[in-house]
Write an enzyme that holds these catalytic residues in place. Structure first.
Site, PDB file in Angstrom:
ATOM      1  CG  ASP A 267      -2.344   0.632   0.862  1.00  0.00           C
ATOM      2  OD1 ASP A 267      -2.395   1.866   0.550  1.00  0.00           O
ATOM      3  OD2 ASP A 267      -3.392  -0.168   1.030  1.00  0.00           O
TER       4      ASP A 267
ATOM      5  CG  HIS B 261      -4.105   2.011  -2.056  1.00  0.00           C
ATOM      6  ND1 HIS B 261      -4.308   2.965  -0.953  1.00  0.00           N
ATOM      7  CD2 HIS B 261      -5.384   2.010  -2.657  1.00  0.00           C
ATOM      8  CE1 HIS B 261      -5.766   3.446  -0.697  1.00  0.00           C
ATOM      9  NE2 HIS B 261      -6.528   2.761  -1.689  1.00  0.00           N
TER      10      HIS B 261
ATOM     11  CG  PHE C 296     -13.908  -6.291  12.762  1.00  0.00           C
ATOM     12  CD1 PHE C 296     -15.083  -5.941  12.326  1.00  0.00           C
ATOM     13  CD2 PHE C 296     -13.466  -7.621  12.858  1.00  0.00           C
ATOM     14  CE1 PHE C 296     -15.948  -6.912  12.374  1.00  0.00           C
ATOM     15  CE2 PHE C 296     -14.456  -8.641  12.771  1.00  0.00           C
ATOM     16  CZ  PHE C 296     -15.990  -8.157  12.521  1.00  0.00           C
TER      17      PHE C 296
ATOM     18  CD  GLU D 250     -10.280   3.644  -1.188  1.00  0.00           C
ATOM     19  OE1 GLU D 250     -11.251   3.989  -0.208  1.00  0.00           O
ATOM     20  OE2 GLU D 250      -9.068   3.243  -0.615  1.00  0.00           O
TER      21      GLU D 250
ATOM     22  CB  THR E 233      -3.082  -1.317  10.540  1.00  0.00           C
ATOM     23  OG1 THR E 233      -2.111  -1.377   9.354  1.00  0.00           O
ATOM     24  CG2 THR E 233      -3.528  -2.861  10.715  1.00  0.00           C
ATOM     25  CD  GLU E 234      -6.032   3.208   7.320  1.00  0.00           C
ATOM     26  OE1 GLU E 234      -6.334   2.249   8.043  1.00  0.00           O
ATOM     27  OE2 GLU E 234      -6.253   3.579   6.258  1.00  0.00           O
TER      28      GLU E 234
HETATM   29  C1  ACM Z   1     -10.890  -0.421   0.799  1.00  0.00           C
HETATM   30  O1  ACM Z   1     -11.391  -0.129   1.926  1.00  0.00           O
HETATM   31  N1  ACM Z   1     -10.547   0.607   0.183  1.00  0.00           N
HETATM   32  C2  ACM Z   1     -10.974  -1.769   0.377  1.00  0.00           C
END
Ligand code: ACM
Ligand code: ZN
Length: 529
Positions: free
Chosen positions: A193, A266, A423, A331, A473-474
C-alpha cells in the site's frame, strides 16, 4: 431462538457447552469426559496425513491443556481416549469441512471426511473444556454431547493490513491462531500500500530496501509530506523464507493465504522506489500519516509498468501455493491518467471508452497473466460495472448492491461491507475508545452481517462464496491494539460465516460470549468489553 448448547443453571455457570461459532446441532448429554495425564490421542484412517495432523493436534493439545498427550495405536486398548477418524464412507451431510463429535464419559470420537473437519472438531473440544482452563486445573472436563457441524460458507476470512503498520511474524502467527480457533479459513494478507511494501521480491530489491521504510511519526495525524532530513527508520518486510514459514504454519491450521498486491493505485511505496513508473515527475515518498485522496497511480500507458507488475505477480504466484491472488483495484484515482499522453495513447490504441475502461483493461491483463499459473485474481468491487470484462472474483467492501451486480454477472463474490465488517472502525462510544477510523461497527452490528444479499436466484446465490472482516491499520500500531479491535468482533463474524442463519441469535451469542471472553482474557488476549 433458544440454543440447545447453552444451559445456564442458577449459579450462572454454564453447566453444559459454550461453542463459538455455534454448531449446526448440539445435543448435551449427562456426564463429562475428563482429559488428564492418562488420556490417549488416537488417529484412524488418516493415511499419509497422519504425521502432519497428529503433530498439529499434539502441539495445540500441549498448549491448551499444559500436558503431553499419550499416543495410542488402537483406541480400543485405552480406557480414556480421543479418537480422530476419517470416515471410511463419505458423510454427505457434513461436506468437506464438517465433523461429528461424540463425547462420552470414557472417550471422544471425532469423525470427518477430511483432516480440516477433524481439525475443527478439535477446536470445538478445546472450547468445550474452557471452564477448567480458567483455573490452573490439571484435569479438563468436556461435557458429554453429540454434535454435528459444518460451515454455511466455504470462504470464511479475516484480513490484516501490514502496510499502514508492520506486524512481525509472531503476531501474524498469533492472528492465524485466532482465526483457526473460530474455524476461519482464509487469511487475506494486505502486503502492499502507500505506507509500505512488505514482501521480498527478488527482481526488485528496492521495493524492500526503500519501499518498506518511512520516517517514524508518533501519531497517524502528523501530516504529509516527508521532510528531506527525516530518516526512514520505521517499517519492515517479510523475507520469502519468513513467508514460507507462515504458509506452512497456516496450512497446518487449514488456512489458505490470499496475498494482496495493489494495482494500480495505493502505490506510493512503489513510486518512492521506482519514480519512472509514474505518469508525472512528482517526488513520491513512502506515505506517512493521512494521505488522501491518494494521487499515486502507476502509468497504465507505460509497457514497463505492465512488465513490472507481471514480474512481481510471477514471484507471488510461485511463492503462494493457493488458487487466489488479490490484485487490489480499489480507490485508483485516475486524475494523472487523464492528462498523461501515454495513458491517453493506450486508451486510443485499445479502443477503450475512458480511464475507467483503462483500469479494467490493465486489471484484465493481470488477471489473464495469472491464469498461466493456475491462479484466479480477486479484485475489490471498484471494478464492478454492468459491462465489466473481468471474470475475477470480486471482494465487495462498498455495498451488497455491488455484490449482487457481480453475482448476476457470474463473478464469484466475497462480502466485507464497511457497514458490518470494518473492524478498524470504532466498536463503542468514540469518546471512550482509543482513536480509530471514523465509523461505528458495534458487536451487535457485526453480528447482524449476512453475507448473502437478498434477491438473488439460486444460481446467482452460488456465486456468494462467503465473507470476511477487514483490519486496516492506520490507527492500529501495536499487536495489543490489533487484538482489541478484533476481539470479540471476530467471534461475531465467525457465526456470520459458519452458523446456519436460523441458529443465529445475538442474545444467545452474547451469553456464550460472556463466558468465552473470560477464557480469552485468561489466555492473555486483549479483548474489548
Ligand atoms: C478499501 O477499503 N479501500 C477496500
Ligand atoms: Zn500514464
Amino acid at each position: 431462538m433458544a440454543c440447545c448448547c447453552l444451559l445456564i443453571c442458577s449459579c450462572q455457570k454454564p453447566n453444559v457447552i459454550v461453542i463459538i461459532p455455534e454448531p449446526v446441532e448440539c445435543t448435551p448429554k449427562s456426564g463429562n469426559f475428563t482429559i488428564d495425564n492418562e488420556t490417549y490421542l488416537c488417529f484412524e484412517n488418516l493415511g499419509a496425513k497422519t504425521g502432519d495432523f497428529s503433530k498439529i493436534i499434539h502441539d495445540t493439545y500441549r498448549q491448551t491443556f499444559k500436558m503431553k498427550p499419550n499416543l495410542g495405536d488402537k483406541s480400543s486398548s485405552h480406557r480414556n481416549y480421543i479418537l480422530f477418524e476419517i470416515n471410511k464412507k463419505e458423510d454427505k451431510e457434513i461436506g468437506k469441512e464438517g465433523y461429528t463429535l461424540t463425547v462420552k464419559r470414557s472417550h471422544i470420537i471425532a469423525k470427518a471426511n477430511t483432516t480440516a473437519g477433524l481439525f475443527y472438531a478439535f477446536q470445538t473440544i478445546r472450547q468445550m473444556a474452557y471452564l477448567d482452563q480458567l483455573t490452573d486445573s490439571k484435569e479438563f472436563h468436556i461435557p458429554c454431547a453429540k454434535i454435528t457441524d459444518h460451515p454455511r460458507f466455504a470462504y470464511r476470512g479475516a484480513h490484516l493490513d501490514v502496510s499502514r503498520h508492520f506486524f512481525d511474524v509472531n503476531f501474524v502467527k498469533r492472528y492465524i491462531d485466532l482465526m483457526a480457533a473460530y474455524k476461519l479459513n482464509k487469511f487475506h494478507w494486505h502486503l502492499t500500500d502507500d505506507h509500505g511494501w512488505r514482501i521480498q521480491i527478488d527482481q526488485y530489491p528496492g521495493l524492500t530496501t526503500i519501499g518498506a521504510w518511512r520516517p517514524e511519526r508518533t501519531s497517524w495525524d502528523t501530516l504529509h509530506p516527508v521532510q528531506p532530513d527525516e530518516p526512514a527508520t520505521y517499517g519492515g518486510y517479510y523475507t520469502k523464507a519468513q513467508i514460507r514459514d507462515i504458509i506452512e504454519y497456516a496450512a497446518a491450521r487449514h488456512i489458505d493465504i490470499i496475498p494482496e498486491i495493489e494495482i494500480p493505485g495505493h502505490c506510493s511505496a512503489i513510486l518512492a522506489t521506482y519514480p519512472q513508473y509514474a505518469c508525472d515527475d512528482y517526488p513520491y515518498t513512502v506515505a506517512v500519516g493521512p494521505y488522501w485522496p491518494p494521487k499515486a497511480i502507476l502509468c497504465a500507458g507505460n509497457d514497463d509498468v505492465i512488465t513490472f507488475y507481471k514480474n512481481v505477480l510471477k514471484e507471488v504466484a510461485e511463492l503462494f501455493p493457493y488458487p487466489l491472488i488479490h490484485i487490489g483495484g480499489d480507490e485508483a484515482f485516475n486524475d494523472n491518467w487523464q492528462v498523461c499522453p501515454k495513458c491517453q495513447q493506450r486508451i486510443q490504441d485499445k479502443k477503450l471508452a475512458d480511464e475507467t475502461a483503462l483500469q479494467q483493461w490493465m486489471m484484465n491483463e493481470m488477471e489473464q497473466y495469472l491464469k498461466q499459473f493456475g491462479k484466479t485474481a480477486i479484485m475489490w468491487d471498484d471494478i464492478v460495472s454492468d459491462d465489466m470484462v473481468n471474470q475475477c472474483d470480486v471482494m465487495c467492501w462498498q455495498s451488497p448492491d455491488v455484490a449482487k451486480t457481480a453475482a448476476k454477472h457470474g463473478n464469484d463474490v466475497i462480502l466485507c461491507p464497511t457497514s458490518h465488517c470494518y473492524f478498524n472502525y470504532y466498536q463503542g462510544d468514540p469518546e471512550k475508545e482509543p482513536l480509530a477510523m471514523t465509523g461505528l461497527v458495534t458487536l451487535e452490528k457485526a453480528y447482524s452481517f449476512d453475507p448473502m444479499p437478498d434477491g438473488l436466484t439460486e444460481a446467482q446465490a452460488k456465486h456468494i462464496l462467503g465473507g470476511q472482516c477487514n483490519l486496516w491499520t492506520e490507527f492500529i500500531n501495536t499487536p495489543e491494539q490489533a487484538e482489541y479491535m478484533l476481539l470479540p468482533r471476530l467471534c461475531a463474524l465467525s457465526e456470520c460465516v459458519w452458523t446456519p442463519l436460523d441458529k443465529k441469535d445475538f442474545k444467545n451469542f452474547s451469553k456464550r460470549l460472556s463466558f468465552h471472553r473470560q477464557y480469552l482474557i485468561k489466555s492473555g488476549y486483549h479483548c474489548h468489553e
